[in-house]
Design a protein around this motif. Structure first.
Motif: not given
Length: 223
Positions: A138-144, A171-191
């Motif tokens: 997901f993307t958001t303006e918040k810098n976690l 588990v993952r973070k990178q700068e995105w466009n329009n002053n937003r950040f992209l965050y990657g998240c992992k499930f504990q098990n395959i959903n």
């Protein structure tokens, strides 16, 4: 490497592209002959799919133990009858190339939602970027600042009114466009619920015709 060089029971991933949309199937090699790979018929709504309908781009990836996956581009899939049994037969004019190992299939989203990161913290307004059986982003303006936090995300697929209430680890973070950040998240098990949703969504994106029995090609052993 040629498709016909694959061993029986080798796992295959088939990617069908049409006008920017993609559909995925998982199968395995039944046998090889006539310079092609034979697989069990791929069906939709209990009908054998016609992969010759429309302007489709078909790529096939083989998972071979101990090596990187092998990819064949621009493949052809035909319905055939061989030794009194019906198959889908895959052929390619190109040789296979090694590719980096891929994760599970993802689909792009773009739906708005809310996320809570960690405990005793407020919610964030987010845009769900993509989703797979192994996680979501997901993307958001918040810098976690801290990774490895638990993320609780809620959103609705407004196209078919499907509500998601998911938990993953950041588990993952990178700068995105329009002053937003992209965050990657992992499930504990395959959903599995998410994987079922993805399969259904893909079927909605690409509607393939069922094969007419008279168009099944009968192959005979080469002399």
């Amino acid at each position: 490497m040629k498709l016909v060089d694959l061993a029986e029971n080798t796992k295959l991933q088939i990617e069908v592209s049409f006008k920017g949309s993609k559909l995925f199937y998982e199968t395995q090699v039944k046998l090889t002959a006539h310079e092609g790979v034979f697989i069990a018929p791929i069906r939709q709504d209990d009908k054998m799919i016609d992969f010759n309908a429309g302007n489709l781009m078909i790529n096939v990836t083989a998972d071979i133990d101990g090596t990187q996956p092998i990819l064949w581009r621009e493949c052809t899939i035909k319905a055939v009858k061989y030794k009194k049994e019906v198959f889908h037969m895959i052929t390619s004019k190109r040789g296979g190339l090694q590719v980096n190992r891929r994760g599970r299939f993802r689909i792009d989203m773009g739906y708005t939602g809310t996320a809570r990161v960690g405990f005793n913290k407020g919610t964030l307004n987010v845009v769900v970027h993509d989703i797979s059986g192994s996680g979501f982003s997901f993307t958001t303006e918040k810098n976690l600042e801290d990774l490895n936090e638990e993320v609780h995300i809620v959103f609705i697929d407004t196209d078919n009114d499907t509500r998601f209430n998911l938990i993953g680890k950041l588990v993952r973070k990178q700068e995105w466009n329009n002053n937003r950040f992209l965050y990657g998240c992992k499930f504990q098990n395959i959903n599995k619920m998410v994987e079922y949703y993805i399969a259904k969504k893909q079927r909605e994106i690409i509607s393939l015709n069922s094969i007419n029995k008279k168009n099944i090609i009968e192959l005979r052993d080469e002399k």
